[in-house]
Design an enzyme around this catalytic site. Structure first.
Site, PDB file in Angstrom:
ATOM      1  N   ASN A 194      -4.359   1.321   4.321  1.00 13.52           N
ATOM      2  CA  ASN A 194      -5.169   0.283   4.979  1.00 13.52           C
ATOM      3  C   ASN A 194      -5.307  -0.935   4.064  1.00 13.52           C
ATOM      4  O   ASN A 194      -5.571  -0.790   2.870  1.00 13.52           O
ATOM      5  CB  ASN A 194      -6.564   0.885   5.251  1.00 13.52           C
ATOM      6  N   GLU A 198      -6.544  -1.091   0.242  1.00 12.96           N
ATOM      7  CA  GLU A 198      -6.458  -2.361  -0.510  1.00 12.96           C
ATOM      8  C   GLU A 198      -5.789  -2.239  -1.873  1.00 12.96           C
ATOM      9  O   GLU A 198      -6.281  -2.780  -2.861  1.00 12.96           O
ATOM     10  CB  GLU A 198      -7.861  -2.964  -0.669  1.00 12.96           C
ATOM     11  N   ASP A 200     -12.823  -8.376  12.751  1.00 18.91           N
ATOM     12  CA  ASP A 200     -13.893  -9.345  12.997  1.00 18.91           C
ATOM     13  C   ASP A 200     -13.270 -10.725  12.895  1.00 18.91           C
ATOM     14  O   ASP A 200     -12.297 -10.922  12.171  1.00 18.91           O
ATOM     15  CB  ASP A 200     -15.128  -9.147  12.098  1.00 18.91           C
ATOM     16  N   GLU A 238     -10.557  -2.979  11.120  1.00 16.05           N
ATOM     17  CA  GLU A 238     -11.843  -3.596  10.729  1.00 16.05           C
ATOM     18  C   GLU A 238     -11.986  -4.977  11.348  1.00 16.05           C
ATOM     19  O   GLU A 238     -12.474  -5.927  10.707  1.00 16.05           O
ATOM     20  CB  GLU A 238     -11.947  -3.698   9.193  1.00 16.05           C
ATOM     21  N   HIS A 290      -9.616  -8.984   9.192  1.00 16.95           N
ATOM     22  CA  HIS A 290     -10.787  -9.853   9.004  1.00 16.95           C
ATOM     23  C   HIS A 290     -10.269 -11.284   9.124  1.00 16.95           C
ATOM     24  O   HIS A 290      -9.686 -11.821   8.191  1.00 16.95           O
ATOM     25  CB  HIS A 290     -11.421  -9.606   7.633  1.00 16.95           C
TER      26      HIS A 290
END
Ligand code: XIL
Length: 298
Positions: A169, A127, A234, A232, A205
């Site tokens: 990432n 990030e 979701d 990650e 996400h």
């Protein structure tokens, strides 16, 4: 095959989940994790605040709990994350300039050395780009140590564990946009100058819709000569959840250099996104429509 991990393996991919050490004594949770997934990420236990709570004093017990469980059950491990502006220990938050740079590189070297040979892929930097619509680096104490902090971290990680794939990432990189293009330009520059980078992680996400160029975005990174991973995943529950899970799965399968997909938790009740019900198993551990949709796509 009848599980996510085994089905992904038939396609030369992995299917993973994040695991929280504090939930491992829950037999429903760990039973699903063991049955379905073949790649494991520690949800918090390998972050800087967890692994180096005091400067140059390292704590691997929680990370090891997850990594050892994974390895003893035949699963691989994604390392997450060596450097990130969030979840830094208090002592590091109080540093700046060369003291912070040296501490950060020492952290990368020590943690990657400790886990040498046991990690499939490391999120070396997490990030570091802003959501400013311009594709710039995020302002952070790490960024203020100099723009070369990311490449310095990748070089240190490579020296410490030459066998791990080294990933950058980030989130909000699900289509071709200013942020993903900023990262794309960094990766292209790293490849042209021989900075050791092997993969880009897309957190994914997602809300209730996704960009139509999701697959094209993965492909443009792959075309730079790096692997891509969904790290990650979701997806907000809504009418589209099962279809979106299938779309993400199909996009990864369509990109030869997409190594695999990791979902960020097991059951909806395990998710960091409270109330979103964004995962593949409901809070009782039952398979959701989204699960079936992924399995059918694999
Ligand atoms: C989250 C964890 O799921 C939470 O338990 C924790 O409180 C905060 O961090 N991007 C990342 C992950 O890279 O490490 C974050 O995980 C979610 C966003």
């Amino acid at each position: 095959a009848s599980t996510l991990g085994a089905s992904a393996a038939e396609k030369g991919r992995y299917f993973g989940t994040a695991i929280a050490a504090g939930r491992m004594s829950d037999s429903t949770y760990i039973g699903i994790a063991n049955r379905e997934f073949n790649m494991i990420t520690a949800e918090n236990e390998m972050k800087w605040d967890a692994t180096e709570p005091n400067q140059n004093s390292f704590s691997y017990s929680r990370g090891d709990q997850i990594a050892n469980w994974a390895r003893s059950n035949g699963k691989q491990v994604r390392g997450h994350a060596l450097l990130w502006h969030a979840q830094m220990p208090g002592w590091a938050q109080n540093l700046s300039g060369s003291a912070l740079r040296n501490a950060a590189i020492n952290h990368v070297t020590k943690v990657a050395t400790y886990y040498r040979g046991k990690i499939h892929s490391w999120d070396v930097v997490n990030e570091a780009f802003a959501d400013d619509g311009r594709g710039s680096r995020r302002d952070s104490s790490l960024q203020r140590t100099g723009n070369d902090w990311i490449e310095a971290a990748f070089r240190a990680a490579r020296a410490a564990d030459p066998g791990a794939k080294l990933c950058y990432n980030d989130y909000n990189t699900d289509g071709i946009n200013a942020k993903s293009t900023g990262i794309y330009n960094m990766v292209r520059d790293f490849k042209s100058r021989g900075v050791p980078i092997d993969c880009v992680g897309f957190q994914a996400h997602l809300g209730t819709s996704m960009p139509g160029d999701f697959q094209a975005n993965l492909q443009r990174f792959a075309d730079l000569g790096v692997d891509v991973q969904i790290t990650e995943l979701d997806i907000q529950q809504g009418g589209n959840q099962a279809n979106m899970y299938a779309a993400v799965t199909n996009a990864c399968l369509a990109v030869a250099r997409c190594n695999g997909i990791t979902v960020w938790g097991v059951r909806d009740s395990d998710s960091w996104r409270t109330g979103a019900n964004p995962l593949l198993f409901d809070s009782s551990g039952n398979k959701k429509a989204a699960y079936t949709s992924v399995l059918n796509a694999l």
